[in-house]
Design a protein around this motif. Structure first.
Motif, mmCIF file in Angstrom:
data_model
loop_
_atom_site.group_PDB
_atom_site.id
_atom_site.type_symbol
_atom_site.label_atom_id
_atom_site.label_comp_id
_atom_site.label_asym_id
_atom_site.label_seq_id
_atom_site.Cartn_x
_atom_site.Cartn_y
_atom_site.Cartn_z
ATOM 1 N N UNK A 7 19.496 4.831 3.712
ATOM 2 C CA UNK A 7 19.456 5.567 4.982
ATOM 3 C C UNK A 7 19.675 4.631 6.162
ATOM 4 N N UNK A 8 19.905 5.247 7.312
ATOM 5 C CA UNK A 8 20.029 4.493 8.547
ATOM 6 C C UNK A 8 18.701 4.477 9.284
ATOM 7 N N UNK A 9 18.551 3.460 10.085
ATOM 8 C CA UNK A 9 17.281 3.243 10.785
ATOM 9 C C UNK A 9 16.882 4.443 11.627
ATOM 10 N N UNK A 10 17.801 4.944 12.465
ATOM 11 C CA UNK A 10 17.442 5.992 13.400
ATOM 12 C C UNK A 10 17.022 7.282 12.690
ATOM 13 N N UNK A 11 17.616 7.562 11.540
ATOM 14 C CA UNK A 11 17.238 8.778 10.819
ATOM 15 C C UNK A 11 15.806 8.698 10.323
ATOM 16 N N UNK A 12 15.368 7.514 9.893
ATOM 17 C CA UNK A 12 13.984 7.375 9.442
ATOM 18 C C UNK A 12 13.022 7.463 10.629
ATOM 19 N N UNK A 13 13.417 6.912 11.775
ATOM 20 C CA UNK A 13 12.540 6.939 12.943
ATOM 21 C C UNK A 13 12.283 8.360 13.417
ATOM 22 N N UNK A 14 13.193 9.259 13.125
ATOM 23 C CA UNK A 14 13.033 10.646 13.550
ATOM 24 C C UNK A 14 12.188 11.469 12.568
ATOM 25 N N UNK A 15 11.764 10.822 11.468
ATOM 26 C CA UNK A 15 10.928 11.513 10.487
ATOM 27 C C UNK A 15 9.529 11.697 11.048
ATOM 28 N N UNK A 16 9.062 12.914 11.063
ATOM 29 C CA UNK A 16 7.767 13.228 11.688
ATOM 30 C C UNK A 16 6.603 12.800 10.803
ATOM 31 N N UNK A 17 6.814 12.753 9.480
ATOM 32 C CA UNK A 17 5.691 12.627 8.558
ATOM 33 C C UNK A 17 4.861 11.367 8.765
ATOM 34 N N UNK A 18 5.452 10.310 9.341
ATOM 35 C CA UNK A 18 4.711 9.054 9.447
ATOM 36 C C UNK A 18 3.701 9.058 10.595
ATOM 37 N N UNK B 6 -0.144 -1.072 5.843
ATOM 38 C CA UNK B 6 0.027 -0.538 7.201
ATOM 39 C C UNK B 6 -0.878 -1.263 8.192
ATOM 40 N N UNK B 7 -2.137 -1.458 7.815
ATOM 41 C CA UNK B 7 -3.083 -2.092 8.737
ATOM 42 C C UNK B 7 -2.690 -3.536 9.034
ATOM 43 N N UNK B 8 -2.168 -4.256 8.040
ATOM 44 C CA UNK B 8 -1.701 -5.623 8.277
ATOM 45 C C UNK B 8 -0.495 -5.636 9.212
ATOM 46 N N UNK C 223 0.851 -1.182 0.000
ATOM 47 C CA UNK C 223 0.000 0.000 0.000
ATOM 48 C C UNK C 223 0.893 1.240 0.000
ATOM 49 N N UNK C 224 0.313 2.403 -0.157
ATOM 50 C CA UNK C 224 1.097 3.623 -0.348
ATOM 51 C C UNK C 224 1.974 3.919 0.863
ATOM 52 N N UNK C 225 1.461 3.673 2.058
ATOM 53 C CA UNK C 225 2.204 3.970 3.282
ATOM 54 C C UNK C 225 3.454 3.102 3.385
ATOM 55 N N UNK C 226 3.312 1.798 3.148
ATOM 56 C CA UNK C 226 4.471 0.896 3.204
ATOM 57 C C UNK C 226 5.442 1.209 2.075
ATOM 58 N N UNK C 227 4.892 1.519 0.899
ATOM 59 C CA UNK C 227 5.751 1.856 -0.241
ATOM 60 C C UNK C 227 6.602 3.088 0.067
ATOM 61 N N UNK C 228 6.016 4.088 0.711
ATOM 62 C CA UNK C 228 6.772 5.299 1.033
ATOM 63 C C UNK C 228 7.927 4.998 1.986
ATOM 64 N N UNK C 229 7.672 4.139 2.962
ATOM 65 C CA UNK C 229 8.767 3.758 3.873
ATOM 66 C C UNK C 229 9.844 3.009 3.105
ATOM 67 N N UNK C 230 9.426 2.094 2.235
ATOM 68 C CA UNK C 230 10.400 1.338 1.421
ATOM 69 C C UNK C 230 11.247 2.291 0.574
#
Length: 917
Positions: free
Chosen positions: A51-62, A437-439, A38-45
């Protein structure tokens, strides 16, 4: 563990991936993967690549809990869409299947039809198995070309090849292979399969461990998307078609604990020859479909069982990826499926169960018939007519088989058609595995959090802080009593090493660095339930288990704080009630304690004396059992001491009463009763001694803090009025004796620092013996000399560290003399002693057992015994949550209106809660 140590996983996409837009979704495919995001999972992919894990976790948009993002990334890696940069060498696993003896002969039976391209891969995978005592039998089901037959004879002389002159049904062709086999076990395989190393041995290991095993279902995974399940068994219900269990589910290790199944898929199944001799061969009258389910249900009807072999992996082309996207059966397959389910039901079901099967199938078939008729698809209509005509013609023969079978029946229809456990979501779109995302939130993350999956680096303590939810039963705000102070300071001390959420029963504007504060309400238990389910650990205390019954069934490990022996305290609350009511309330307290003992994964208490008390409770509730003892013979992995500590930072000096309150000035000698006047405490002895004190120190002031509990739900204690009245009798009320209410938590340090002596007196009682006085820890923190009654653990600390005086209970003269001595001794004389006690009792040291437990991802050794899964749970194929209306209808059809309404209200609460985060 510092945050810098956590930033060490980098990701990149696997090569040669093609992206196709499919409506709001995205299809990712290559030679080794085919999955829809879905679009949400695709955007994370897309965002995580490079990138590194911690940098993505600090992204507010999700705007979602970071663990959901971790789970999403972990699932993308497991699906083959991402690669990690980890250099950790994985330990080579020893294949336990190699320990099997080679005594049992396994006959591998393959039905082939123009299948040379498949057999070129399948046969080598059989020959490369760790288990070698095999015979291979290939049935050429009248292929129109001799190419495959001649190739087999030329290339594999050791394989028994039988060519049929005319094609038989799948069941009949398999029967030919079985009748020509010599094995103790028969392994049936489709021609378009491929065996993982050790598959046969792992299946055989399960079979040999189960004397009642008729068949062992191998785990079928999709050859063209090998991280996803084709099936681990199948099942038949009284509506719709029979279905594979788990189709499209991402395999992250959650199937390893699976045991019994309703039925096995015969694309990959190991059958016992003993069971075949008893149950009989496959029913050759099934043209295609339902023959495997019929044989398995027939075996179970006769007392046999079907088991899963989740370590025995078979990759299945499932007709090839090119056939995906068209879910409509062709005319012949539709006729075969329609007939197959009717024959299945008529042969195995009885009475009302049979009527329900046949009625539902008739309604579905008539509905579809009319639908095709309106669309002028007459060949489809003819498929239904053909199937029902054949069924009616065969009805007499089926009834004879049914009568013969019923003579061997050992279980009733309720047992036979009750689908055995394992609830699963529907996780595919047009036959292609689906990640949304829901799954991930509703299914995959729950598996990961409950440690039912293989370990993912994203959740390893090297890369992630464990999350702890501390649920305070008491108010935490500017004004608070001992329990609130305990949980506030505990949260602060743990937040350096853990991701801490503090749930409180009140609204507040307080903010604590590194601690998330969330309010909960007893009237909205679903909010708290969601919070608990989304943390690694949750800490509760006392009566919460009664307020929130769901605590007894959540899978999140529950930590029980037993620092308050509440059943002793409660004896004081109800002394004025009739004895019958006192006994009832006492029984309720004991029941609460027993329930806490049963559900806890880890227990903490205030001191070693308390630990002895609570060990008795745990013994009585069978928690001091061999599982926990063999893991740790001290039982500290079950219950350890987390006392009341002091903040690591000393208090600030200041004036709260001096020069701000009438009668208080720089010369005042302030004696502080530091919080709460409860029935089990003894303010009266102090007040009686006060005239003697002020005769020596006329400038002395006695300050009682907190006549009312900060929590408005806690009733006023009767001792308060007695203390005020006694102060009035001796003529010192509002003169040298002052009663004030609770001060703001951040201002209490000023009150403590300006005082000269801290006093807490109590009676000699069972409550005293096991108590730990939070207010005395405040005295220690502020370097305030202490006057305390003997009998509790804090009085022992006062004596050990020489930071005050200890008196006997209710001794007025001794209290007066000791208090005069303390007022005459400069506070500076105690400074070195207080430095030592601060070092030993600071909060960061007190919480160490709790911190260690959470960081090491521990659970009680008997945790799985506490949380036994319901063996009779139905398989529920939950539709993708995009269609909530359809999901509600399915729940209504399979479980009834009450479960449907419960899940609707729970989901609405969840949506509102998520919106407010």
């Amino acid at each position: 563990m510092s945050s810098k140590e956590l930033i060490d996983i980098c990701y990149k996409a696997n090569d040669e991936l093609i992206v196709r837009k499919r409506g709001n979704n995205f299809q990712i495919l290559s030679d080794f993967v085919n999955v829809i995001l879905d679009e949400w999972v695709y955007n994370i992919w897309s965002d995580i690549q490079g990138k590194k894990l911690q940098s993505l976790l600090q992204t507010i948009q999700y705007q979602v809990d970071e663990d959901i993002i971790r789970a999403t990334i972990g699932c993308l890696c497991a699906a083959g869409l991402l690669k990690r940069n980890l250099n950790n060498s994985t330990e080579e696993q020893v294949d336990e299947s190699l320990q099997l003896t080679q005594k049992s002969l396994v006959s591998v039976v393959i039905i082939a039809y123009n299948g040379k391209k498949w057999l070129e891969k399948l046969i080598p995978s059989i020959k490369n198995q760790s288990y070698h005592n095999l015979e291979v039998i290939i049935i050429d089901n009248a292929s129109p070309s001799l190419e495959m037959y001649e190739w087999l004879l030329l290339s594999y002389s050791e394989i028994k090849v039988i060519r049929l002159l005319k094609p038989l049904s799948f069941a009949a062709a398999n029967n030919v292979g079985i009748e020509n086999s010599r094995g103790d076990y028969i392994l049936l395989l489709n021609q378009d399969t491929f065996l993982e190393d050790g598959a046969i041995a792992n299946a055989l290991k399960v079979a040999q461990s189960k004397i009642d095993a008729a068949a062992i279902a191998l785990k079928l995974k999709l050859l063209w998307s090998p991280s996803f399940l084709n099936s681990l068994g199948n099942y038949v219900e009284n509506h719709n078609w029979g279905a594979d269990i788990g189709y499209g589910i991402l395999d992250i290790g959650q199937f390893l604990s699976w045991n019994e199944l309703p039925s096995a898929c015969f694309a990959g199944v190991l059958i016992s020859k003993n069971a075949l001799n008893d149950v009989g061969l496959l029913d050759p009258k099934f043209p295609m479909y339902y023959e495997d389910s019929e044989w398995c249900y027939r075996a179970r009807l006769m007392g046999w069982k079907i088991y899963a072999a989740p370590k025995a992996v078979v990759f299945h082309a499932f007709g090839g990826a090119n056939s995906l996207g068209d879910n409509e059966l062709n005319n012949q397959k539709l006729s075969n499926a329609c007939y197959g389910r009717l024959r299945f039901a008529m042969k195995l079901a009885q009475g009302k169960t049979l009527l329900k099967f046949v009625f539902n199938y008739l309604v579905e078939d008539v509905t579809n018939f009319l639908k095709y008729l309106v669309r002028r698809k007459f060949t489809k209509c003819f498929s239904y007519i053909k199937a029902w005509s054949k069924f009616l013609l065969d009805l007499s023969e089926i009834k004879k088989l049914k009568n013969t079978l019923n003579k061997k029946r050992k279980i009733n229809d309720t047992e036979l058609f009750h689908q055995l456990k394992y609830p699963l979501p529907i996780a595919h779109v047009d036959g292609i595995p689906y990640l949304s995302r829901s799954l991930i939130e509703g299914y995959y993350y729950q598996i990961i959090k409950n440690e039912e999956s293989t370990k993912m680096p994203e959740f390893d303590s090297k890369h992630r802080k464990s999350s702890l939810l501390i649920i305070s039963n008491d108010v935490i705000d500017k004004k608070m009593a001992g329990p609130g102070m305990r949980y506030l300071e505990m949260s602060k001390a743990l937040s350096q090493s853990l991701k801490v959420t503090l749930a409180i029963p009140n609204k507040t504007d307080m903010e604590i660095e590194r601690v998330r504060i969330i309010s909960y309400s007893e009237n909205e238990p679903s909010t708290l339930k969601i919070l608990i389910e989304n943390h690694d650990y949750s800490l509760i205390t006392g009566y919460m288990v009664n307020q929130f019954p769901f605590l007894q069934s959540v899978k999140t490990p529950i930590i029980i704080d037993l620092y308050d022996p509440f059943f002793f305290e409660n004896l004081y609350y109800y002394t004025d009630l009739p004895i019958e009511q006192q006994l009832l309330l006492n029984s309720q307290s004991v029941d609460i304690a027993n329930r806490l003992a049963k559900i806890g994964s880890f227990f903490i208490c205030g001191n070693e004396r308390q630990r002895d008390l609570w060990l008795g409770l745990l013994v009585a509730n069978q928690r001091a059992n061999p599982y926990n003892f063999l893991e740790d013979d001290t039982l500290k992995n079950l219950i350890d001491v987390v006392g009341v500590g002091m903040p690591d930072v000393p208090p600030l000096s200041g004036c709260f009463l001096r020069n701000n309150y009438p009668g208080f000035n720089e010369k005042s000698k302030i004696v502080l009763w530091g919080g709460g006047i409860w029935n089990w405490l003894d303010p009266l002895t102090l007040i009686k001694a006060w005239p003697s004190v002020i005769s020596k120190f006329p400038e002395a002031k006695l300050v009682f803090l907190g006549t009312k509990h900060p929590n408005p739900l806690v009733p006023k204690h009767k001792i308060v009025d007695k203390a005020i009245e006694l102060a009035r009798e001796i003529g010192e009320i509002d003169k040298s004796i002052v009663f004030i209410e609770w001060v703001d938590y951040d201002k209490r340090q000023f009150l403590l620092s300006e005082a000269d002596v801290g006093v807490t007196l109590h009676y000699s009682s069972i409550e005293t013996r096991y108590s730990i006085r939070t207010r005395i820890m405040d005295y220690f923190w502020a370097g305030l000399p202490v006057l305390v009654t003997s009998g509790d653990i804090t009085s022992e600390w006062v004596q050990k560290y020489e930071v005050g005086a200890v008196v006997n209970p209710q001794n007025v003269e001794e209290v007066a003399n000791k208090l005069v001595d303390l007022l005459g001794t400069p506070k500076e004389n105690f400074r070195s002693a207080f430095e030592k006690i601060r070092q030993d009792l600071e909060w960061s040291k007190q919480v160490e057992p709790l911190k260690r437990y959470c960081i090491e991802h521990k659970r009680a050794a008997d945790f799985n015994l506490i949380h036994k899964k319901n063996e009779n749970q139905k398989i529920v194929m939950v539709p993708e949550p995009k269609s909530k209306f359809r999901e509600a209808l399915l729940i209504y059809a399979t479980e009834g209106w009450k479960p449907m309404w419960s899940k609707i209200t729970f989901h609405l609460h969840w949506l509102l809660f998520r919106k407010n985060l």
